[in-house]
Design an enzyme around this catalytic site. Structure first.
Site, PDB file in Angstrom:
ATOM      1  N   TYR A 123       0.815  -1.208   0.000  1.00  0.00           N
ATOM      2  CA  TYR A 123       0.000   0.000   0.000  1.00  0.00           C
ATOM      3  C   TYR A 123       0.852   1.263   0.000  1.00  0.00           C
ATOM      4  CZ  TYR A 123      -4.191  -2.782   1.025  1.00  0.00           C
ATOM      5  OH  TYR A 123      -5.227  -3.674   0.969  1.00  0.00           O
ATOM      6  N   LYS A 170       4.587 -14.076   5.029  1.00  0.00           N
ATOM      7  CA  LYS A 170       4.756 -15.027   3.934  1.00  0.00           C
ATOM      8  C   LYS A 170       6.253 -15.134   3.623  1.00  0.00           C
ATOM      9  CE  LYS A 170       2.833 -17.816   0.856  1.00  0.00           C
ATOM     10  NZ  LYS A 170       2.139 -19.048   1.265  1.00  0.00           N
ATOM     11  N   ASP A 214      -1.483 -17.722   4.832  1.00  0.00           N
ATOM     12  CA  ASP A 214      -2.554 -18.609   4.375  1.00  0.00           C
ATOM     13  C   ASP A 214      -2.968 -19.587   5.470  1.00  0.00           C
ATOM     14  OD1 ASP A 214       0.136 -19.071   3.612  1.00  0.00           O
ATOM     15  OD2 ASP A 214      -0.402 -20.843   2.473  1.00  0.00           O
ATOM     16  N   ASP A 238      -5.190  -5.944   6.140  1.00  0.00           N
ATOM     17  CA  ASP A 238      -6.420  -5.482   5.501  1.00  0.00           C
ATOM     18  C   ASP A 238      -7.359  -6.661   5.245  1.00  0.00           C
ATOM     19  OD1 ASP A 238      -8.270  -3.850   4.316  1.00  0.00           O
ATOM     20  OD2 ASP A 238      -7.112  -3.449   2.510  1.00  0.00           O
TER      21      ASP A 238
END
Length: 347
Positions: A123, A170, A214, A238
């Site tokens: 972002y 991640k 995930d 988010d």
């Protein structure tokens, strides 16, 4: 007396912020609202949804609360929310997620908080077209921003009597960017006296661990009660914060705060819902809950607790609820019932 910037926003924003003001007033907090307009309604006049006077007001008052502001998808102006966070360096987004007795959900005992780094990651706003055949976005993760959001999360964990602090990442794929965030997570946790441990370690009063994003999404659905405080880069926060809202009844009841060193902006994170604007049927719970967070930030814990207790009573009784919560009450009816309960307890 407090001076606080109020941004009603678009769509249902005026209705829900009016309800919030009545509730805060009923709780006995003396606030002078510096109301400023932002969003779609000011674009024609100022050529931007976020005129300078909005930023000036927040810088003067230090604290703001805002309703929903419309953001076009795939075109048009940049998100007002993102612009506010960048302009005021509101680096920590805090989203508490709790189940309420009386609000239908699939779970009974969720009490967790998503803490999201607000200023960088995907972002950062650094993207461009590659000819007419590709688009490229750049993800930035810095040591400075990672350190301060993890430090914020450590202090939040201790101040709110939580036990488990989880880093969501991640780093198995993005070994440099998310790898840096993960390394800094454990370093800053250690400096705060929170050591790395497995979630199965029940002996430690507080501990830190990490979970791949995930796997975090799956486990939040399978067993959300296992989590306490989760800290993560921007995009993951988010997505997972909205996922968590869905676990407890939706965005209509979830509060949010954007905290920086000098300023704080509290907000309802649901959409502006233009299709129901002006119909007096919007649920004001999210902005009322955000006001509770704001009052606690200000040190007004007693009125904050009073509003929260009365809100719980309204939910448990289940007689006066808005349509999205399974009732048929109007926005005004819901806020008036809440105000009535608050005034009775204050009498």
């Amino acid at each position: 007396m407090y001076n606080i910037t109020l941004i009603p926003g678009d769509g249902i924003g005026k209705e829900v912020t009016d309800a919030m003001k009545k509730v805060v007033e009923a709780a006995g907090v003396n606030i002078v609202w510096d109301e400023v307009e932002a969003g779609e309604k000011v674009i024609e006049k100022y050529a931007t949804p976020l005129p300078d006077y909005v930023i000036d007001s927040i810088k003067k008052n230090k604290i703001a609360i805002k309703g929903p502001v419309t953001t076009p998808v795939g075109k048009g102006f940049r998100s007002v929310n993102v612009a506010l966070r960048k302009a005021l360096d509101l680096y920590a987004n805090v989203r508490p997620v709790k189940t309420f007795e009386g609000i239908k959900s699939r779970y009974d005992n969720i009490d967790l908080t998503i803490i999201r780094e607000n200023t960088e990651g995907l972002y950062s706003g650094i993207e461009h077209s590659v000819g007419d055949f590709a688009g490229e976005s750049i993800k930035i993760i810095t040591k400075e921003a990672s350190d301060r959001i993890v430090d914020f999360a450590c202090k939040y964990l201790k101040n709110n009597d939580y036990k488990r602090l989880s880093c969501v990442h991640k780093a198995n794929i993005m070994k440099i960017s998310d790898g840096l965030f993960l390394r800094e997570f454990y370093e800053i946790c250690s400096k705060n006296g929170i050591e790395k441990s497995k979630a199965s370690d029940k002996d430690k009063e507080i501990y830190a661990d990490d979970v791949i994003v995930d796997a975090a999404a799956m486990n939040l659905v399978l067993n959300p009660e296992q989590f306490d405080v989760m800290v993560m880069p921007n995009l993951y926060g988010d997505i997972l914060s909205d996922l968590c809202a869905g676990l407890v009844g939706g965005l209509g009841i979830i509060p949010s705060a954007n905290i920086g060193k000098d300023y704080a902006v509290f907000e309802a994170v649901h959409g502006s819902a233009p299709q129901i604007a002006g119909k007096n049927i919007a649920n004001p719970t999210a902005i009322i809950q955000s006001a509770i967070m704001m009052l606690r930030y200000m040190g007004e814990n007693k009125p904050a607790d009073l509003i929260e207790d009365c809100l719980k009573e309204v939910f448990i009784e289940g007689k006066i609820l808005t349509e999205d919560l399974g009732g048929n009450a109007k926005t005004d009816e819901f806020s008036e019932e809440l105000c009535r309960k608050i005034k009775l307890k204050r009498a």
